[in-house]
Every structure is written in C-alpha cells, then in structure tokens.
Design a protein around this motif. Sequence first.
Motif, mmCIF file in Angstrom:
data_model
loop_
_atom_site.group_PDB
_atom_site.id
_atom_site.type_symbol
_atom_site.label_atom_id
_atom_site.label_comp_id
_atom_site.label_asym_id
_atom_site.label_seq_id
_atom_site.Cartn_x
_atom_site.Cartn_y
_atom_site.Cartn_z
ATOM 1 N N GLY A 39 -3.225 -0.286 -0.960
ATOM 2 C CA GLY A 39 -2.225 -1.005 -0.169
ATOM 3 C C GLY A 39 -1.799 -2.295 -0.837
ATOM 4 O O GLY A 39 -0.614 -2.646 -0.856
ATOM 5 N N TRP A 42 0.465 -1.506 -3.731
ATOM 6 C CA TRP A 42 1.817 -1.177 -3.264
ATOM 7 C C TRP A 42 2.604 -2.442 -2.992
ATOM 8 O O TRP A 42 3.783 -2.531 -3.332
ATOM 9 C CB TRP A 42 1.767 -0.317 -2.011
ATOM 10 C CG TRP A 42 1.178 1.054 -2.182
ATOM 11 C CD1 TRP A 42 0.855 1.677 -3.367
ATOM 12 C CD2 TRP A 42 0.836 1.966 -1.156
ATOM 13 N NE1 TRP A 42 0.332 2.907 -3.123
ATOM 14 C CE2 TRP A 42 0.316 3.128 -1.772
ATOM 15 C CE3 TRP A 42 0.913 1.915 0.222
ATOM 16 C CZ2 TRP A 42 -0.116 4.235 -1.046
ATOM 17 C CZ3 TRP A 42 0.489 3.015 0.957
ATOM 18 C CH2 TRP A 42 -0.015 4.157 0.320
ATOM 19 N N GLU A 90 6.825 1.673 1.534
ATOM 20 C CA GLU A 90 5.478 2.038 1.974
ATOM 21 C C GLU A 90 5.442 3.488 2.460
ATOM 22 O O GLU A 90 4.498 4.231 2.168
ATOM 23 C CB GLU A 90 5.031 1.087 3.083
ATOM 24 C CG GLU A 90 3.614 1.328 3.547
ATOM 25 C CD GLU A 90 3.207 0.397 4.668
ATOM 26 O OE1 GLU A 90 2.052 -0.040 4.644
ATOM 27 O OE2 GLU A 90 4.023 0.114 5.570
#
Length: 124
Positions: A39, A42, A90
């Motif tokens: 995460g 990203w 995302e």
Amino acid sequence: MFPVFRDIFFRGDEEYIDEEALGEDPRYLLVEPVSSRDGYRWMEKFTAQVNDPDLRRRLERALDRPRPFRGFKDVLYDHPAEREQWFEFERLRQREAAQEWLTFNSITAELVSKRPPPQPSEDP
C-alpha cells in the motif's frame, strides 16, 4: 461451464468458522489483505506521477512522516480531482493484485466491475 460459488469469510468471523476444518478443506484458500508495504509503494508510485509540484511535495512529506496513510489521505482530501485519481489508481492496483493471486493459485476467473463503463461526454 457453470460458475462455482464459495463462501467468503472475513477477519472477525472467527467465532463462526472452524479454522482447523477449513484449513484441511481444499475448496478454501486464504486471501491475505494487501500488505501495508505494498500500500505504501502504491502511494509512492501515485505521488511520483502527480503533475502539480506543490501537491507532489505535500504528498511526499506526508509519506515521510508518522502515520503516512492518514497523512496521504488528509492531503488528498483538499484536492478532489486528484483524490478521485488516487481511488482509480488504487482500484487498478487492487485488481492487479487479485489477478496475480488468482494466477498464483491456478484459478481461472474473469474479474468484473460493478461500475458501468464511463460514458463519452457529449460536446455541445
């Protein structure tokens, strides 16, 4: 070929699940959540492609501080267009991760979106 429907269990459902029996049943596979490391990566990739230099710097600072996920979201809150771009970015990364998981587990599936495709705008 007919679709195969399986039960989906979420974290927190442990009281309803016999984990030992589930672990022995080949019909079930554990789907791990996206790691915080992924995460974070990203968010770094998204930040690198932001065109506005001021916003990019603010996002970079947010990622370098404690609670980077919260800080990142807080910065984007004041930038609705970029916030929507982040959600789409995302979503695409999550889709890629899901496809990789399916491939790794030798599962053939078609990923579909519940969202209708964007409609072309009409120029007056």
